[in-house]
Each structure stands twice: as C-alpha cells, then as structure tokens.
Design a protein around this motif. Structure first.
Motif, PDB file in Angstrom:
ATOM      1  N   LYS A 159       0.851  -1.185   0.000  1.00 15.34           N
ATOM      2  CA  LYS A 159       0.000   0.000   0.000  1.00 15.34           C
ATOM      3  C   LYS A 159       0.888   1.236   0.000  1.00 15.34           C
ATOM      4  N   ASN A 160       0.584   2.148  -0.922  1.00  7.30           N
ATOM      5  CA  ASN A 160       1.371   3.392  -1.029  1.00  7.30           C
ATOM      6  C   ASN A 160       2.866   3.107  -1.170  1.00  7.30           C
ATOM      7  N   ASN A 161       3.186   2.131  -2.028  1.00  8.71           N
ATOM      8  CA  ASN A 161       4.577   1.761  -2.313  1.00  8.71           C
ATOM      9  C   ASN A 161       5.325   1.234  -1.095  1.00  8.71           C
ATOM     10  N   SER A 162       4.585   0.722  -0.128  1.00  9.43           N
ATOM     11  CA  SER A 162       5.197   0.190   1.085  1.00  9.43           C
ATOM     12  C   SER A 162       4.593  -1.168   1.414  1.00  9.43           C
ATOM     13  N   CYS A 163       5.363  -1.968   2.142  1.00  8.13           N
ATOM     14  CA  CYS A 163       4.841  -3.252   2.616  1.00  8.13           C
ATOM     15  C   CYS A 163       5.464  -3.587   3.963  1.00  8.13           C
ATOM     16  N   HIS A 164       4.738  -4.384   4.723  1.00  9.33           N
ATOM     17  CA  HIS A 164       5.234  -4.880   6.005  1.00  9.33           C
ATOM     18  C   HIS A 164       6.366  -5.864   5.733  1.00  9.33           C
ATOM     19  N   MET A 165       7.490  -5.675   6.394  1.00  7.60           N
ATOM     20  CA  MET A 165       8.627  -6.586   6.219  1.00  7.60           C
ATOM     21  C   MET A 165       9.293  -6.796   7.572  1.00  7.60           C
ATOM     22  N   PRO A 166       8.862  -7.815   8.312  1.00  7.81           N
ATOM     23  CA  PRO A 166       9.279  -8.001   9.702  1.00  7.81           C
ATOM     24  C   PRO A 166      10.628  -8.700   9.864  1.00  7.81           C
ATOM     25  N   LEU A 167      11.587  -8.336   9.024  1.00 10.17           N
ATOM     26  CA  LEU A 167      12.893  -8.986   9.063  1.00 10.17           C
ATOM     27  C   LEU A 167      13.862  -8.180   9.918  1.00 10.17           C
ATOM     28  N   THR A 168      14.588  -8.872  10.768  1.00 16.49           N
ATOM     29  CA  THR A 168      15.627  -8.233  11.560  1.00 16.49           C
ATOM     30  C   THR A 168      16.930  -8.209  10.770  1.00 16.49           C
ATOM     31  N   GLN A 169      17.900  -7.499  11.312  1.00 20.88           N
ATOM     32  CA  GLN A 169      19.229  -7.471  10.716  1.00 20.88           C
ATOM     33  C   GLN A 169      19.806  -8.888  10.638  1.00 20.88           C
ATOM     34  N   GLN A 170      19.495  -9.710  11.660  1.00 20.23           N
ATOM     35  CA  GLN A 170      19.990 -11.084  11.676  1.00 20.23           C
ATOM     36  C   GLN A 170      19.351 -11.910  10.569  1.00 20.23           C
ATOM     37  N   HIS A 171      18.041 -11.743  10.341  1.00 12.50           N
ATOM     38  CA  HIS A 171      17.384 -12.473   9.247  1.00 12.50           C
ATOM     39  C   HIS A 171      18.039 -12.147   7.908  1.00 12.50           C
ATOM     40  N   LEU A 172      18.245 -10.859   7.660  1.00 15.23           N
ATOM     41  CA  LEU A 172      18.857 -10.440   6.400  1.00 15.23           C
ATOM     42  C   LEU A 172      20.274 -11.003   6.274  1.00 15.23           C
ATOM     43  N   ALA A 173      21.018 -10.958   7.360  1.00 14.45           N
ATOM     44  CA  ALA A 173      22.389 -11.479   7.342  1.00 14.45           C
ATOM     45  C   ALA A 173      22.402 -12.975   7.025  1.00 14.45           C
ATOM     46  N   ALA A 187      20.228 -14.630   5.375  1.00 12.52           N
ATOM     47  CA  ALA A 187      19.804 -14.874   3.990  1.00 12.52           C
ATOM     48  C   ALA A 187      20.879 -14.486   2.991  1.00 12.52           C
ATOM     49  N   LEU A 188      21.612 -13.407   3.289  1.00 11.76           N
ATOM     50  CA  LEU A 188      22.576 -12.862   2.336  1.00 11.76           C
ATOM     51  C   LEU A 188      23.988 -13.407   2.525  1.00 11.76           C
ATOM     52  N   GLY A 189      24.202 -14.175   3.585  1.00 14.43           N
ATOM     53  CA  GLY A 189      25.535 -14.712   3.830  1.00 14.43           C
ATOM     54  C   GLY A 189      26.511 -13.665   4.325  1.00 14.43           C
ATOM     55  N   LEU A 190      26.003 -12.687   5.088  1.00 11.89           N
ATOM     56  CA  LEU A 190      26.822 -11.609   5.623  1.00 11.89           C
ATOM     57  C   LEU A 190      26.802 -11.653   7.150  1.00 11.89           C
ATOM     58  N   THR A 191      27.681 -10.881   7.772  1.00 13.82           N
ATOM     59  CA  THR A 191      27.586 -10.719   9.212  1.00 13.82           C
ATOM     60  C   THR A 191      26.510  -9.683   9.527  1.00 13.82           C
ATOM     61  N   PRO A 192      25.901  -9.738  10.706  1.00 14.65           N
ATOM     62  CA  PRO A 192      24.907  -8.727  11.065  1.00 14.65           C
ATOM     63  C   PRO A 192      25.470  -7.306  11.030  1.00 14.65           C
ATOM     64  N   THR A 193      26.725  -7.135  11.432  1.00 16.64           N
ATOM     65  CA  THR A 193      27.329  -5.801  11.426  1.00 16.64           C
ATOM     66  C   THR A 193      27.435  -5.266  10.006  1.00 16.64           C
ATOM     67  N   HIS A 194      27.921  -6.102   9.089  1.00 16.35           N
ATOM     68  CA  HIS A 194      28.026  -5.699   7.689  1.00 16.35           C
ATOM     69  C   HIS A 194      26.647  -5.418   7.110  1.00 16.35           C
TER      70      HIS A 194
END
Length: 240
Positions: free
Chosen positions: A170-184, A186-193
């Motif tokens: 809605k209005n070019n936005s969406c709910h995305m309940p991912l933490t920095q750890q989830h993204l890390a 998934a992407l194979g990165l450290t949370p700090t990076h």
C-alpha cells in the motif's frame, strides 16, 4: 484463515474458475499457529502434508553444527512450502516462523483431488513450483556474484514484488518483519556488515527500510542497483 493470497498469486498465471477457487479455499480448513522462532516442521522429521502459509512470515533454513544458520527462502502469505514434500521420508531442512505464523496442513489426498478434478489449478501450482526454483537460482547468483549492496537491493525488489502480487502493498510500502539477523542469514553476511549496507541503501533515497516497513520510493532505480530483472518471477497476471 483464508486461501485468498494463494488464489491471488495463482491468478498471476491463469484465470481460475469458481470451482477452482472453492477447491483452493478448502486448503485453508485445517488451521494451525506457531509463534515466532518456532518450527512448522524441523529437519529430520517426516513430512506428511504440504504447508500453506496464510498469515505471517516464515523461512526455509538449515543450521550448521557450530550454530551458523543459512536462510534459504522467505515464505509469505499464499506460499506453499514445497508442493510434493510429503513424498520424502524426512525433511532435509527446517521451516520456521519469523512472526506468529498461521498455516494449513494440506493432506496428499487434497493434492491428488486437484490433479484429478482441477487441471488448471494443478498447472498453476506447477508454475508456482517452477517460480520457486527460479527464485532459488537468483539467490545463488546473489551469494556467488552480487556484492552486498546489490544483493540487498535485489532481495528488497523480490520481496516487494511478491507482496505486491498478492495485494499486501500500500502506497509503495509493505510490512517486512525482518531483523538485521534475518537479512544477514539470507545474504551470507555478518549482522554488522548487513547493518551498514541497510543504512547505505537507505541513504540513497530510493528505498527505506525501518520499523518493519519497506518503502520503495523509486523501484526502477532499486532494480538497477540490484541488477534485478523481474522475468524470473514469471508474473503473467491471468493471461492463461
């Protein structure tokens, strides 16, 4: 609970009849709930059903012996967690909840009934399975070839378009309940990076992620940043 998101997603491939939609709606008649960080099914368990996500976010993941985790896929409302998983003797990965997750267990008999009586639905479900494979290939490319900024931008594009397809933007936005750890994970990165890359991408002004909301301000530029070509999602918006 409802199969409305699954129906909307399959509509991106073909037009479904009222009887087709009714058959899919029956998928959501076996409700269950798990809380965040709990498993729908764990590695090593015997899968007896197909799992349909009806509300919330989940993920496919594997742990290494030392506790490191790789997230292999994100599951959104309307997603089926492996169409034929029940033919396996045991799970080789886990399906876990990122948020409180509502899902239905679809028994093999229901899948067989679709094959016998609703060929257009089965064709759409095979399309969905092929798209899942396409997504997995793109994740492999990101892990192997895209840099951190490109990988994050690519993931944002994918999740945003998948949410938009089922009407959850809605209005070019969406709910995305991912933490920095989830993204890390998934992407194979450290949370700090990962945190640095999130800030870097926010500072471009083309997208903003924060407080569990992804706002896409310029989708074209975000796609360019992530070398993102949406053709692998194979959205046809009901052409067949």
């Amino acid at each position: 609970m409802s199969a409305e998101f699954l129906i909307k997603k399959l509509h991106a491939f073909c037009e479904l009849s009222d009887a087709d939609k009714k058959a899919l709606s029956a998928f959501a008649e076996r409700p269950a709930v798990v809380q965040a960080n709990e498993d729908v099914i764990s590695e090593g368990e015997n899968p007896k059903n197909v799992y349909l996500i009806t509300k919330g976010w989940g993920c496919r993941y594997k742990y290494l012996e030392d506790g490191r985790r790789q997230i292999l896929a994100f599951f959104l409302p309307g997603d089926l967690c492996d169409l034929n998983v029940y033919i396996l003797d045991q799970m080789d990965h886990s399906i876990g909840a990122i948020t409180t997750l509502e899902f239905s267990r679809v028994p093999p008999e229901a899948m067989n009934d679709l094959g016998d009586n609703h060929p257009r639905v089965m064709r759409a479900l095979w399309w969905d399975t092929l798209v899942t494979g396409s997504i997995q290939r793109e994740w492999t490319v990101s892990l192997g070839q895209r840099d951190a900024l490109e990988s994050l931008a690519h993931l944002y594009c994918e999740l945003y378009l998948r949410m938009r397809m089922v009407g959850l933007c809605k209005n070019n936005s969406c709910h995305m309940p991912l933490t920095q750890q989830h993204l890390a994970d998934a992407l194979g990165l450290t949370p700090t990076h990962t945190g640095r890359v999130v800030r870097q991408l926010n500072e471009t002004g083309i997208v903003h992620f924060g407080r569990k909301v992804l706002q896409v301000k310029d989708l074209r530029r975000l796609q360019e940043t992530g070398s993102f070509n949406p053709n692998y999602l194979h959205h046809r918006t009901g052409q067949r």
